[in-house]
Scaffold this motif. Structure first.
Motif, PDB file in Angstrom:
ATOM      1  N   UNK A  41      -9.976  82.976  50.344  1.00  0.00           N
ATOM      2  CA  UNK A  41     -11.374  82.873  50.772  1.00  0.00           C
ATOM      3  C   UNK A  41     -11.798  84.094  51.581  1.00  0.00           C
ATOM      4  N   UNK A  42     -10.879  84.644  52.366  1.00  0.00           N
ATOM      5  CA  UNK A  42     -11.186  85.860  53.130  1.00  0.00           C
ATOM      6  C   UNK A  42     -11.471  87.016  52.176  1.00  0.00           C
ATOM      7  N   UNK A  43     -10.687  87.098  51.117  1.00  0.00           N
ATOM      8  CA  UNK A  43     -10.909  88.130  50.104  1.00  0.00           C
ATOM      9  C   UNK A  43     -12.298  88.001  49.508  1.00  0.00           C
ATOM     10  N   UNK A  44     -12.681  86.777  49.163  1.00  0.00           N
ATOM     11  CA  UNK A  44     -14.002  86.539  48.600  1.00  0.00           C
ATOM     12  C   UNK A  44     -15.099  86.898  49.598  1.00  0.00           C
ATOM     13  N   UNK A  45     -14.903  86.528  50.856  1.00  0.00           N
ATOM     14  CA  UNK A  45     -15.911  86.831  51.881  1.00  0.00           C
ATOM     15  C   UNK A  45     -16.046  88.327  52.120  1.00  0.00           C
ATOM     16  N   UNK A  46     -14.960  89.068  51.959  1.00  0.00           N
ATOM     17  CA  UNK A  46     -15.040  90.526  52.083  1.00  0.00           C
ATOM     18  C   UNK A  46     -15.912  91.113  50.976  1.00  0.00           C
TER      19      UNK A  46
END
Length: 234
Positions: A41-46
């Motif tokens: 999810x952090x990857x997506x938010x980046x």
């Protein structure tokens, strides 16, 4: 179409992304898998600009990401659908459209998109609380494609659904991605979704991509053995 180069992100002493390199081509469907808490999810938010990476580069069509242009051309199916409780189904689907056109035109487009995900006009004036989990996911999908995006993100699209509804949503997503020619990035831990939706699968582990290959070749990848539930000879 989208490329991540040496992406890093930490929260305090916890390093979540430790040099992610990943690409997805025009019209390709990429599934990113990994255990809970590995940073999917952090990857997506980046990518979406909701989280600023500590270092690294994100490019779109070979150029530094133009955030305003990118945000105008993407769709998103959130985990749990994330519908606005105070808006009717058609208002949810037409949320972005209503900012630049009349309600009558926006509603007409919303009805068309609802039909594409298998929901009739009779659902348009329902409220989110009146929907089943599967219907809510379909409404969320209709909202994701309402503005004919060139990129669609799917965040755990089958979470909370029973196997029958999950299969239906997976098939619907695959059909829509194929029909629209959109680039798709799906965050999931459901291997049935990967098989149904993805052209490629990437495994995020230890803050890095440790496997990246075609979905058709998953059974030959030792890195994916735990996810596939198979033993791999050593």
């Amino acid at each position: 179409m989208i490329a991540l180069q040496d992406l890093h992100k930490s929260f305090g002493d916890k390093q979540v992304l430790a040099g992610v390199n990943l690409q997805v081509g025009q019209g390709e469907s990429l599934c990113v898998i990994g255990q809970s808490g590995t940073g999917k999810s952090v990857l997506l938010k980046c990518i979406l600009g909701l989280v600023q990476p500590d270092r690294g580069r994100i490019t779109w069509n070979g150029r530094p990401l133009d955030r305003a242009a990118f945000m105008a051309g993407f769709g998103m199916l959130f985990q749990g659908a994330a519908l606005f409780d105070s808006m009717s189904v058609w208002q949810n689907v037409a949320f972005r459209l209503r900012q630049r056109m009349s309600d009558a035109k926006a509603r007409a487009i919303a009805l068309d998109k609802l039909a594409r995900v298998g929901l009739g006009a009779e659902t348009a004036d329902l409220m989110p609380a009146e929907l089943s989990g599967g219907m809510a996911k379909r409404v969320g999908l209709a909202r994701a494609i309402a503005d004919d995006p060139s990129v669609i993100f799917f965040d755990e699209p089958t979470t909370g659904l029973d196997p029958i509804r999950a299969r239906a949503i997976n098939a619907l997503i695959r059909d829509i991605v194929t029909q629209t020619g959109a680039t798709a990035i799906t965050i999931t831990h459901d291997m049935d979704s990967v098989r149904a939706i993805g052209d490629r699968v990437a495994l995020l582990q230890g803050g890095r991509i440790v496997h990246d290959g075609p979905v058709a070749g998953m059974s030959d990848a030792p890195e994916l053995a735990d996810f596939l539930g198979v033993g791999v000879a050593k």
